[in-house]
Structures are given as structure tokens and as C-alpha cells.
Design an enzyme around this catalytic site. Sequence first.
Site, short mmCIF file in Angstrom:
data_model
loop_
_atom_site.label_atom_id
_atom_site.label_comp_id
_atom_site.label_asym_id
_atom_site.label_seq_id
_atom_site.Cartn_x
_atom_site.Cartn_y
_atom_site.Cartn_z
N SER A 127 0.84 -1.20 0.00
CA SER A 127 0.00 0.00 0.00
C SER A 127 0.87 1.25 0.00
O SER A 127 2.08 1.18 0.22
CB SER A 127 -0.89 0.00 1.24
N LYS A 128 0.20 2.35 -0.22
CA LYS A 128 0.88 3.65 -0.21
C LYS A 128 1.54 3.88 1.14
O LYS A 128 2.65 4.41 1.22
CB LYS A 128 -0.21 4.70 -0.48
N ARG A 129 0.86 3.46 2.20
CA ARG A 129 1.39 3.64 3.56
C ARG A 129 2.72 2.91 3.75
O ARG A 129 3.62 3.42 4.42
CB ARG A 129 0.39 3.09 4.61
#
Length: 490
Positions: free
Chosen positions: A257-259
Site C-alpha cells: 500500500s501507499k502507507r
Amino acid sequence: MTRVRFAPSPTGPLHIGGLRTALFNYLHARKNKGTFILRVEDTDQNRYVEGSESYIQEALEWCGMIPDEGPANGGNFGPYRQSERKAIYKKYIDELIKKGGAYYAFDSADSLKEARNKSEKSGETFKYGSQNRHLFQNSLTLSPKEVEEAIKGDYVVRLKVSPGAVVQVEDLVRGTVHVDSDLLDDKILMKSDGMPTYHFANVVDDHLMKITTVIRGEEWLPSLPMHQLIYDAFEWKAPEFMHLPLILKPNGKGKLSKRDGEKEGFPVFPLQWKEETPGFREMGFLPEAMVNYLALLGWNDGSENERFSLKDLEEAFDVSGVQKGGARFDYEKARSVNHQILIDTPSELLIENELVKRLLVEFPKEQWLDLLSLVKERLYTLMDLKEETTFLLRPHPYDEKSLLKIRGEKTVTALKKIIALLEKNDSGKSIKEELFSWAKEKEIPLGIVMQSFRLSLVGRLTGPDLFEICALLGKNVSLKRVKDFLNHLN
Ligand code: GLU
């Protein structure tokens, strides 16, 4: 004739998973001398994000994957933005209703909510389908007259799923999948605002655009049986399908994910998105490396070979090389692919790169080529250029530990010899031989000679070839640095 499409929704920047989907589509088209289409799936106005489409276009171009047909360059099967195809969907939804494959539904949001609550209370997941559609307000339960009235207000159109059937679908990666139609609900195909849902627009467009192979992310696999039912209801032949494995977090646990990128400091987007975190391009990756690394995320050609240019891949790619299991994202691997490609890219090409130009701005242009040749082998990303070249502008502060290591009589003697040699030679390169034979004769270890020379020029014991550095700095600067260092020691 192979026709594939990359069909992103413009809901933000393109994640590298999306870019990989684009790449595999592109490669499948090129390998089979087919057509690569870009279709923008923008029917969901609530999720539309300004700027996404141009971002997607730019990311594809950066990687060298220019669509043969798409919103930017047109084609015979347009328009290629779904929001511009509303009339087409209307025509096909009417046709499907006439064929008995779909029906109008007039249920209010409140009545559906009530029904949902009721199911949940009894521990079931709510489904609007063959088992309970007779309990609702729709064109299957109302009289023709009532339908005529109701249709003047809000309505949706739902797929009529037949009960008790086995839906069979084929996936090029997963093989055959069977689903009991009783598990499927009567999905909405057309919303009350007259816009089609993803499922309907997607199937209609794949059919009308004569798509032969659908290649997309694994998250769409659960929708496949329902898509198959839409093809069946129209009596259309479905294309073949291939669902690509997920791209996993570096630790292999769950979807990347982006996180994850933010937390660990690596990019998950090809290009910078608005003011947010930089993309691979801004982090100093070459597009050739991006493409090479992406190709390896879930595909191999059956050999140990891991080095592919886009051209190589256009030859080598085959859907049979796509793996089933998720592909773990490995930033170090991406960096090492970039490193290899940087080494092999001629400096003449690298100086054309915008980022390179920006990072070398403090140096005179005439030096750029030599500079790049000097440090290229040490770069993992172009960003390393800064760190690898600043010592040429000013030496790093002398590294204390290294100083301790080389301090002594022999170092002073060596430095004096280096000064004498530099003074009588024009270029730093030509002192090498003489310096080496002098050291041998005087029995001063070469290590001491080279390390003291390096500390004077660089300030550290690491860096590229010393005599090349000397040549690039020029006689005067080199001399001054060696003299300064000798003073420092004294
Ligand atoms: N618009 C869908 C997406 O954003 C496309 C899925 C498909 O390729 O069918 O992923």
C-alpha cells in the site's frame, strides 16, 4: 488479431500495481503484433480525481508504452472515456432488458436498508437475488402499468441471475473456476443517475472494442462470474481472462500500500503525484529500470535471466510465465536493477536526463560527461549523484578514523612526493606510474600512498578512481588539496 486494454479508473495516481497491469497488457499486445488500448473508466463521478488521467498518460509515456488507441490519440473504437459513452450503455441496457437478462428495480433506499438490517439481524449477508427478488418493487413483480408509472421516477437496472446454475469461467493463470449462481446477486448494472456501473460498462466496452484478452489485477477475479453472466445474457463470446497476482508488502504479508512506501521511504508510484511523496522517476530511477523491475514482479521467462529491456520483453513475454502467487515488492532489488542499468547506460544519454541536469547544475557543463563516467558505477539511483560528486566541489571534512589509521612519517613522505610529482606534471593521470615505482623503491606501502592521496582529495577513503579524480579536479585544485592536507597533518 490480439486486442488488449488497460482500463484504469481516474481516482488518483497510478500505483505500481496498475503500471504493471499496463505493462503486461502492452507486452501481450506487442508480442502478438496486436493493439494496446487505453480506456479511461470514469463512470463513478464520486471517485473522480482531477489530474489522474494526464498522470496515467504521462506514466505510460515515461515507460515507453504508448497506447495504440486511447483518449489522447483516438482510434476506430472510441470514445475511450466511459463518461463519453453514456448513450451506448443506454442502448445496450435497453437491449438487455428486452432480452429478459435484466430488469428495472424501484426500491427506495429506506426499504433496502430495512431489508438489509433484517438479514443482518438473523446473521445472514443481504443479497438481492433470485431467492428474494419477488419480495421487492421491480419490473418482475409490478404490473406493466405500474412499471410504466414507476419508470418516470428513480430506478436502477439489475442483472437477472438465473437460480441453480453453475457458472464456469476460465482464467489463464488460475485455470477453471466454478461458481454456483445462487451465490451471486442481481448486481446493479445501471444506477439511478443513468450511469452504468463498472461491471456493465466494462463488459459492454470489452465487447464493442473487440478485446481478445482481459489482463487485470487479481482483485477483479471475484467479479468474473458475474461478467460472464452478462456476456451470456447478451449471447456474446467473452474474451479470455488473465488475473495478475497481487503485489505484496516487502515482508510478504498483505497487499503493498501507499502507507508501506511512506513508512519505509520507498516510492509506490511511478511519478510524483501533486505535492505528495515523489515517484520512482523523482527518486532517480530510469524508466528502463522501472520496466525491468515491474516485469519481474510476477513473471519470468523460465530462465535465470533477470535483465530485460522493453524491446527484449516485447519478444520474451508470454502469459504462461505469469505466476499464481503474490509477488513480493523488494525495493533493494529495484535499486540494484537500476544500478545495473545505470552502469550500462552511456553517459552521453544520461546527461539528457532532467534530474541529472538538475543535480549537476553546480558543475560546468563541459565536465558533465567526465563526471558521469567517473561516478556512474557507484550510483544506485540518480539521487546518489549529489553525494558522489560534492567532494569535487569541496572535499568532505577529513574522516577522523581514517586519519588515525594513516598518520605517520611515511604518510608525510608520500604526500611530499605527490606534491613534487603534481608540480612537474600537467595531468594527475600521468603521475601514477612514477608514484608507484617510487613507492616500491622506498618501500612505502602502496596502501599508505593511495590512502593519504585519497584523503587529501576526497576527505574519505571511499570514492571513484583516484587518478581520474585528480584529472577532473585539475592540477591546481589537486595540488592545493594535497598541500592543505599536509598542513592539516602537521
Ligand atoms: N477500472 C478498473 C480498475 O480500475 C478496471 C478493471 C478491469 O481491467 O477490468 O481497476
